[in-house]
Design a protein around this motif. Structure first.
Motif, mmCIF file in Angstrom:
data_model
loop_
_atom_site.group_PDB
_atom_site.id
_atom_site.type_symbol
_atom_site.label_atom_id
_atom_site.label_comp_id
_atom_site.label_asym_id
_atom_site.label_seq_id
_atom_site.Cartn_x
_atom_site.Cartn_y
_atom_site.Cartn_z
ATOM 1 N N HIS A 98 6.525 4.114 -12.387
ATOM 2 C CA HIS A 98 6.211 2.745 -11.985
ATOM 3 C C HIS A 98 4.726 2.585 -11.689
ATOM 4 C CE1 HIS A 98 10.489 1.660 -10.861
ATOM 5 N NE2 HIS A 98 10.563 2.974 -10.750
ATOM 6 N N VAL A 146 2.727 0.065 -8.911
ATOM 7 C CA VAL A 146 2.857 -0.834 -7.773
ATOM 8 C C VAL A 146 1.452 -1.171 -7.303
ATOM 9 C CG1 VAL A 146 3.744 -1.102 -5.413
ATOM 10 C CG2 VAL A 146 5.043 0.236 -7.093
ATOM 11 N N GLN A 173 -1.283 -3.381 -4.468
ATOM 12 C CA GLN A 173 -1.432 -3.890 -3.108
ATOM 13 C C GLN A 173 -2.763 -4.612 -3.001
ATOM 14 O OE1 GLN A 173 -1.428 -0.889 0.069
ATOM 15 N NE2 GLN A 173 -0.306 -2.320 1.374
ATOM 16 N N LEU A 204 3.043 -4.579 -0.456
ATOM 17 C CA LEU A 204 3.249 -3.925 -1.743
ATOM 18 C C LEU A 204 3.910 -4.886 -2.726
ATOM 19 C CD1 LEU A 204 4.677 -0.570 -0.354
ATOM 20 C CD2 LEU A 204 2.342 -1.002 -1.133
ATOM 21 N N TRP A 221 5.598 -4.682 -6.599
ATOM 22 C CA TRP A 221 5.976 -3.922 -7.781
ATOM 23 C C TRP A 221 5.433 -4.611 -9.017
ATOM 24 C CZ3 TRP A 221 9.398 -5.388 -11.776
ATOM 25 C CH2 TRP A 221 9.696 -4.357 -12.686
ATOM 26 N N VAL A 243 7.765 -0.878 -14.702
ATOM 27 C CA VAL A 243 8.408 0.424 -14.809
ATOM 28 C C VAL A 243 8.607 0.758 -16.279
ATOM 29 C CG1 VAL A 243 10.722 -0.597 -14.635
ATOM 30 C CG2 VAL A 243 10.407 1.837 -14.119
ATOM 31 N N TYR A 299 10.027 -2.819 -17.998
ATOM 32 C CA TYR A 299 10.288 -4.058 -17.282
ATOM 33 C C TYR A 299 9.036 -4.433 -16.508
ATOM 34 C CZ TYR A 299 15.117 -2.891 -18.362
ATOM 35 O OH TYR A 299 16.280 -2.567 -19.011
ATOM 36 N N TYR A 300 8.820 -5.753 -16.365
ATOM 37 C CA TYR A 300 7.605 -6.238 -15.729
ATOM 38 C C TYR A 300 7.923 -7.302 -14.677
ATOM 39 C CZ TYR A 300 5.351 -4.137 -19.797
ATOM 40 O OH TYR A 300 4.930 -3.258 -20.768
ATOM 41 N N TYR A 333 -1.169 1.671 -7.572
ATOM 42 C CA TYR A 333 -0.560 2.980 -7.381
ATOM 43 C C TYR A 333 0.421 3.272 -8.519
ATOM 44 C CZ TYR A 333 -1.873 2.456 -2.404
ATOM 45 O OH TYR A 333 -2.558 2.292 -1.221
ATOM 46 N N ARG A 360 17.062 2.872 -7.239
ATOM 47 C CA ARG A 360 15.932 3.740 -7.504
ATOM 48 C C ARG A 360 14.892 3.562 -6.416
ATOM 49 N NH1 ARG A 360 14.140 2.278 -13.246
ATOM 50 N NH2 ARG A 360 16.382 2.023 -13.575
ATOM 51 N N TRP A 361 14.134 4.626 -6.218
ATOM 52 C CA TRP A 361 13.071 4.575 -5.216
ATOM 53 C C TRP A 361 11.895 5.398 -5.702
ATOM 54 C CZ3 TRP A 361 17.755 6.926 -4.707
ATOM 55 C CH2 TRP A 361 17.792 8.302 -4.470
ATOM 56 N N HIS A 412 15.558 1.536 0.853
ATOM 57 C CA HIS A 412 14.629 2.654 1.006
ATOM 58 C C HIS A 412 13.456 2.185 1.864
ATOM 59 C CE1 HIS A 412 17.124 3.720 -2.357
ATOM 60 N NE2 HIS A 412 16.611 2.722 -3.067
ATOM 61 N N TYR A 427 9.389 3.023 3.404
ATOM 62 C CA TYR A 427 8.124 3.720 3.217
ATOM 63 C C TYR A 427 7.223 3.486 4.424
ATOM 64 C CZ TYR A 427 9.864 3.604 -1.528
ATOM 65 O OH TYR A 427 10.670 3.729 -2.633
ATOM 66 N N TYR A 431 7.583 -0.500 5.028
ATOM 67 C CA TYR A 431 8.110 -1.398 4.011
ATOM 68 C C TYR A 431 9.531 -0.982 3.620
ATOM 69 C CZ TYR A 431 3.263 -2.856 3.278
ATOM 70 O OH TYR A 431 1.992 -3.347 3.447
ATOM 71 N N GLN A 448 12.626 -1.519 0.709
ATOM 72 C CA GLN A 448 12.636 -1.724 -0.745
ATOM 73 C C GLN A 448 14.054 -1.603 -1.272
ATOM 74 O OE1 GLN A 448 12.147 1.628 -3.207
ATOM 75 N NE2 GLN A 448 13.304 0.251 -4.527
ATOM 76 N N TRP A 504 16.402 -2.098 -5.209
ATOM 77 C CA TRP A 504 16.389 -2.324 -6.657
ATOM 78 C C TRP A 504 17.366 -3.464 -6.924
ATOM 79 C CZ3 TRP A 504 14.046 -1.758 -11.119
ATOM 80 C CH2 TRP A 504 14.762 -1.869 -12.310
ATOM 81 N N VAL A 522 12.134 -4.233 -8.929
ATOM 82 C CA VAL A 522 12.010 -3.664 -7.592
ATOM 83 C C VAL A 522 11.572 -4.762 -6.637
ATOM 84 C CG1 VAL A 522 10.687 -2.057 -6.169
ATOM 85 C CG2 VAL A 522 11.427 -1.384 -8.475
ATOM 86 N N PHE A 528 10.204 -5.473 -2.646
ATOM 87 C CA PHE A 528 9.709 -4.950 -1.372
ATOM 88 C C PHE A 528 9.805 -6.031 -0.301
ATOM 89 C CE2 PHE A 528 7.994 -0.858 -2.330
ATOM 90 C CZ PHE A 528 7.532 -0.910 -3.633
#
Lengths: 123, 108
Positions: free
Chosen positions: A35, A37, A39, A45, A47, A50, A59-60, A95, A108-109, B33, B35, B86, B88, B90, B97, B99
């Motif tokens: 991915h 990500v 900021q 954050l 996204w 991926v 995917y966007y 990132y 997913r993470w 999840h 962070y 944060y 998160q 899916w 994703v 956040f």
């Protein structure tokens, strides 16, 4: 150890392009989705995109769809983000992060994250 | 699109328990999840799949998720826990994703 190192950030004028790279090491890069990500300064954050382990699925986020392209070179253990038609609102630290997914859970993470690279879009 | 709501800030006295919430429609049906991000650093995973700790994360960090709220709990808070946190998820319906907006934890 698992490591992700981004590069390619800098100052760019609105409307121009930039390509970011993320060099992976310490794990089998070709087995993991990846991915990007971002900021924005002082913000949370967001996204971005991926790519699947083999590059076949991408995917966007709506905010970058049609302008950004994610890709990977598994032979070089490197992830890319091609950013075109850049806008002031694309200014952010970008990132890359490794995707972790639990089979059968549909979730997913991210673990780990790179240290980030700063992109500044300004005239 | 799916949205996650976090308080902007949470304060906790040194040695006490901090709870950071993450609200979302029926979030209990999703895996959440968490962070931790300290100033000038990249985010670090502290909880995955609601309540699991990665190796190296202290047992003081725990998580729960039910109904419309997921919670990150930090017991015996230390000065070093000061950070932005944060949540998160899916969103499988949009393959995106999501956040939360982030919560700044201050240890007094």
């Amino acid at each position: 150890q698992v490591q992700l190192v981004e590069s390619g950030g800098g100052v760019v004028q609105p409307g121009r392009s930039l390509r970011l790279s993320c060099a992976a090491s310490g794990f089998t890069f070709s087995s993991y989705a990846m991915h990007w990500v971002r900021q924005a300064p002082g913000q949370g954050l967001e996204w971005v995109t991926v790519i699947s382990y083999d590059g076949s699925n991408k995917y966007y986020a709506d905010s970058v769809k049609g302008r950004f392209t994610i890709s990977r070179d598994n032979s070089k253990n490197t992830l890319y983000l091609q950013m075109n038609s850049l806008r002031a609102e694309d200014t952010a630290v970008y990132y890359c992060a490794r995707n972790i997914a639990a089979a059968g859970t549909g979730t997913r993470w991210f673990d780990p994250w790179g240290q980030g690279t700063l992109v500044t879009v300004s005239s | 699109s799916y949205e996650l709501t976090q308080p902007l800030s949470v304060s906790v006295a040194l040695g006490q328990t901090a709870r950071i919430t993450c609200g979302g429609n029926n979030i209990g049906s999703k895996n959440v999840h968490w962070y931790q991000q300290k100033p000038g650093q990249a985010p670090v995973l502290v909880i995955y799949r609601d309540s699991n700790r990665p190796s190296g994360i202290p047992e003081r960090f725990s998580g729960s998720n039910s109904g419309n709220t997921a919670t990150l709990t930090i017991s015996r808070a230390q000065a070093g826990d000061e950070a932005d946190y944060y949540c998160q998820v899916w969103d499988s319906s949009t393959a995106c994703v999501v956040f939360g907006g982030g919560t700044k934890l201050t240890v007094l």
